[in-house]
Design a protein around this motif. Sequence first.
Motif, mmCIF file in Angstrom:
data_model
loop_
_atom_site.group_PDB
_atom_site.id
_atom_site.type_symbol
_atom_site.label_atom_id
_atom_site.label_comp_id
_atom_site.label_asym_id
_atom_site.label_seq_id
_atom_site.Cartn_x
_atom_site.Cartn_y
_atom_site.Cartn_z
ATOM 1 N N UNK A 62 0.981 -1.063 0.256
ATOM 2 C CA UNK A 62 0.159 0.066 0.018
ATOM 3 C C UNK A 62 0.779 1.306 0.102
ATOM 4 N N UNK A 63 2.305 1.105 0.274
ATOM 5 C CA UNK A 63 3.052 2.284 0.209
ATOM 6 C C UNK A 63 3.963 2.413 -0.981
ATOM 7 N N UNK A 64 3.362 1.525 -2.049
ATOM 8 C CA UNK A 64 4.329 1.668 -3.250
ATOM 9 C C UNK A 64 4.217 3.031 -3.895
ATOM 10 N N UNK A 65 3.077 3.744 -3.990
ATOM 11 C CA UNK A 65 2.940 5.236 -4.547
ATOM 12 C C UNK A 65 3.806 6.026 -3.739
ATOM 13 N N UNK A 66 3.876 5.854 -2.407
ATOM 14 C CA UNK A 66 4.564 6.710 -1.507
ATOM 15 C C UNK A 66 6.081 6.455 -1.955
ATOM 16 N N UNK A 67 6.502 5.288 -1.980
ATOM 17 C CA UNK A 67 7.964 4.839 -2.151
ATOM 18 C C UNK A 67 8.361 5.608 -3.566
ATOM 19 N N UNK A 68 7.367 5.481 -4.608
ATOM 20 C CA UNK A 68 7.782 6.204 -5.845
ATOM 21 C C UNK A 68 7.966 7.527 -5.696
ATOM 22 N N UNK A 69 7.077 8.252 -5.021
ATOM 23 C CA UNK A 69 7.223 9.764 -4.830
ATOM 24 C C UNK A 69 8.314 10.089 -4.081
ATOM 25 N N UNK A 70 8.694 9.275 -3.231
ATOM 26 C CA UNK A 70 9.900 9.522 -2.312
ATOM 27 C C UNK A 70 11.230 9.304 -3.053
ATOM 28 N N UNK A 71 11.120 8.433 -3.880
ATOM 29 C CA UNK A 71 12.330 8.140 -4.611
ATOM 30 C C UNK A 71 12.494 9.166 -5.816
ATOM 31 N N UNK A 72 11.449 9.552 -6.226
ATOM 32 C CA UNK A 72 11.462 10.535 -7.434
ATOM 33 C C UNK A 72 11.820 12.071 -6.779
ATOM 34 N N UNK A 73 11.305 12.423 -5.590
ATOM 35 C CA UNK A 73 11.675 13.637 -4.986
ATOM 36 C C UNK A 73 13.403 13.627 -4.697
ATOM 37 N N UNK A 74 13.532 12.574 -4.065
ATOM 38 C CA UNK A 74 15.124 12.606 -3.581
ATOM 39 C C UNK A 74 16.087 12.462 -4.754
ATOM 40 N N UNK A 75 15.529 11.893 -5.796
ATOM 41 C CA UNK A 75 16.617 11.733 -7.310
ATOM 42 C C UNK A 75 16.374 13.320 -7.730
ATOM 43 N N UNK A 76 15.193 13.885 -7.523
ATOM 44 C CA UNK A 76 15.204 15.250 -8.262
ATOM 45 C C UNK A 76 16.142 16.389 -7.520
ATOM 46 N N UNK A 77 16.542 15.949 -6.275
ATOM 47 C CA UNK A 77 17.503 16.969 -5.501
ATOM 48 C C UNK A 77 18.764 16.845 -5.993
ATOM 49 N N UNK A 78 18.939 15.462 -6.765
ATOM 50 C CA UNK A 78 20.391 15.296 -6.796
ATOM 51 C C UNK A 78 20.930 15.821 -8.481
ATOM 52 N N UNK A 79 22.042 16.290 -8.508
ATOM 53 C CA UNK A 79 22.380 16.783 -9.812
ATOM 54 C C UNK A 79 23.180 15.637 -10.530
ATOM 55 N N UNK A 80 22.495 14.803 -11.235
ATOM 56 C CA UNK A 80 22.877 13.621 -11.757
ATOM 57 C C UNK A 80 24.185 13.710 -12.506
ATOM 58 N N UNK A 81 24.113 14.745 -13.348
ATOM 59 C CA UNK A 81 25.484 14.898 -13.868
ATOM 60 C C UNK A 81 26.375 15.744 -13.375
ATOM 61 N N UNK A 82 27.242 15.410 -12.693
ATOM 62 C CA UNK A 82 27.960 16.277 -11.793
ATOM 63 C C UNK A 82 29.529 15.882 -11.632
ATOM 64 N N UNK A 83 30.552 16.816 -11.038
ATOM 65 C CA UNK A 83 31.822 16.682 -11.405
ATOM 66 C C UNK A 83 32.421 17.033 -9.587
ATOM 67 N N UNK A 84 33.689 16.064 -9.409
ATOM 68 C CA UNK A 84 33.981 16.386 -7.982
ATOM 69 C C UNK A 84 34.975 17.560 -8.269
ATOM 70 N N UNK A 85 35.568 18.312 -7.259
ATOM 71 C CA UNK A 85 36.540 18.993 -7.394
ATOM 72 C C UNK A 85 37.884 18.435 -7.667
ATOM 73 N N UNK A 86 38.496 18.892 -8.733
ATOM 74 C CA UNK A 86 39.700 18.106 -9.008
ATOM 75 C C UNK A 86 40.853 18.322 -8.241
ATOM 76 N N UNK A 87 41.827 17.434 -7.785
ATOM 77 C CA UNK A 87 43.006 17.760 -6.889
ATOM 78 C C UNK A 87 44.218 17.438 -7.789
ATOM 79 N N UNK A 88 45.333 18.103 -7.458
ATOM 80 C CA UNK A 88 46.357 18.260 -8.182
ATOM 81 C C UNK A 88 47.477 17.344 -7.707
ATOM 82 N N UNK A 89 47.829 16.232 -8.274
ATOM 83 C CA UNK A 89 49.077 15.616 -7.788
ATOM 84 C C UNK A 89 50.253 15.583 -9.099
#
Length: 703
Positions: A62-89
């Motif tokens: 009975x929580x499947x709709x809620x699970x999907x909603x939670x997943x979608x909103x959590x994913x929507x906050x994440x910048x899926x294409x992203x870059x870490x800060x480069x470090x020099x060596x």
Amino acid sequence: MNEKNILRNAVKPPVADRQPQILELHGDRRVDNYFWIRDIDNPKVIDYLEAENAYTAEMMLHTEVLQTKLYDEMLARIKETDLSVPYRKDDYYYYSRTEEGKAYRIYCRKKSSLDAAEEILLDENELATEHDFFELGVFAVSPNHQILAYSVDTSGSEEYTLFFLDLNTHQLYPEIIPDTYFSFAWGNDNQTGFYTKIDAANRPYQLFRHILGTSFTEDVLVYHEPDDAYPLYVTETRSQEYILLILNSSITTEVHYLDANSPSGDFKLIHPRIQGIEYSIDHHNDYFYIITNEEAINFKLMRTPVNSPGKENWQTVIPYREDVLLSGVSLFSNHLVIYERKGGLPTVRVQNLTTGNENNINFPEPTYELYEGNNPEFNTNILRFNYTSLITPQSVFDYNMETNQRELKKETEVLGGYDKTQYQSEWLMATTQDGTKIPISIVYKQGIKKDGKNPLLLTGYGAYGMSYPASFSSTQLSLLDRGVVFAIAHIRGGEEMGRKWYEEGKFLQKKNSFTDFIACAEYLIAEGWTASDRLAISGGSAGGLLMGAVINLRADLFKLVVAQVPFVDVVTTILDTSLPLSAMEWEEWGNPNDKVYYDYMKSYSPYDNITAKDYPDLLITAGLNDSRVKYWEPAKWTAKLRELKTDNNILLLKTNMGAGHGGASGRYESLRELAFEYAFILDRLSLELSTDAINRVCTRERA
């Protein structure tokens, strides 16, 4: 018909067989009806776990709709294409990036300039293609930047296979080394690598020297540690001048060193192990710097000449202080960076090794976390560190140790218009029955009232001297925005308030961790933050032990519990030395072969102290391939709870049949697991069943 009764009558929980095992020690005769669940080769075990999973899925349908909603909103906050800060060596800039739709990271570098062409070193997505689980262990580029040593685990069991990749041709070397641990060190000849092998109990116990391009069957065994209590690790000093062989039990250390420019040589001993004495070392010019707790419970910093490192030559650099925990140091060519914890919060100060001048790096928030970032360069005046708080996303800073200026390189972007001013964090203090003040980090959305009506999620850990970080989580916004208050109980057993804080939450004082947590819950209720029928609690691993212990003591205090891979069968597990952590755990919990410790552990072990009474709603998770907390601990605990509990509250066991201690791999599957847990919490606290869900259940019932 009541909605909850509809669900309860629609499906029945699976019943585990009762095949008793008699365990006898110190004249104590223990009957364990569910010992048989340990037999993973018994088809009934897998059938039982799958039946529990099916029941959990049915009860959460009975929580499947809620699970999907939670997943979608959590994913929507994440910048899926992203870059870490480069470090020099040296002449390279290293970084990793993610791409939308891909679950794993891509490791890259650029030569000389950030404007140069990108070179992909390793794409985890390609390596993970044919596996349900994937985790990268070792990732070590050779000193000349031409070879990459990396290792992978494809089951979750923490058994890694080691590979070597030529970064010029991007072809693998022919040798593939199985059954390794995730520690590795390069010799400065760029041909010699040191790696650790694991035994049958998954303990790293042997150090091998490997020559690139040869079969691993020809590798030389450098060191073998026979004592099960001492796992073996290998690493390098930041100066890259020395390779370190570290033997480290819970409370005792022994370190050996080798000149990285002579990798075929012999390791030399810094100081032999002495029970209860810990130390760690780093290198700077003509000295080894040593952090030790000898006659210094909160640790002190010493130094000793490299050419005569014996203890008789150790000299004090930073003395022991009763009110300050020395957490660690980092050495650069001209500076000493000192990480400490004072008043429960982490601090950092920088000392100029030439002038002796010091500067503190200050932070304004009431509760926060910081840790060192990527600093591979030794000859630099730039310190990189990471900062976060309950309301500030992960932030990367570069700090100029000469000018004392800091530069924010990146704050992790939270998509969807996150405004930190809409949230508030505080540092609270609860008081236990013995008068001890227990810190609580708390965060909530602005505008809530302390009227006892707020849903609240309280978490904690309290073991191994690990301080629970007050760090930001974008996924947590899905709770905060629904009015849930989130709190961390910084209980004894961690090191938030110094080493004594840890000592007072282990061995024969372990119960302090449990009563501290209960005191925090009672304080939050008394102060109007929440009420017992609105209070959820969660904890994983040793934090799962905490969950089991507190509900045995005060089941009435909590509405629901999420126990992730919980360490709940304490006595039986620690008695079994065939398991990877058992002998090491004797220095944390005590040796149950000693009757004093056996009786004490048995008096709080969650599995051994289940009684016929009402328990809160429970969601329990496990990993079939978990090498740290074996799947059978949560499974046995669930079975015994089903047998004895007297309530009609929900009890669910969810076993990931293809993962280990950390759950699902890959960011998307991890989010789905979290959405499931959040849906359980929200449903049991406040949400009602939808009409569609009720109709589906009634249809199945009539059928």
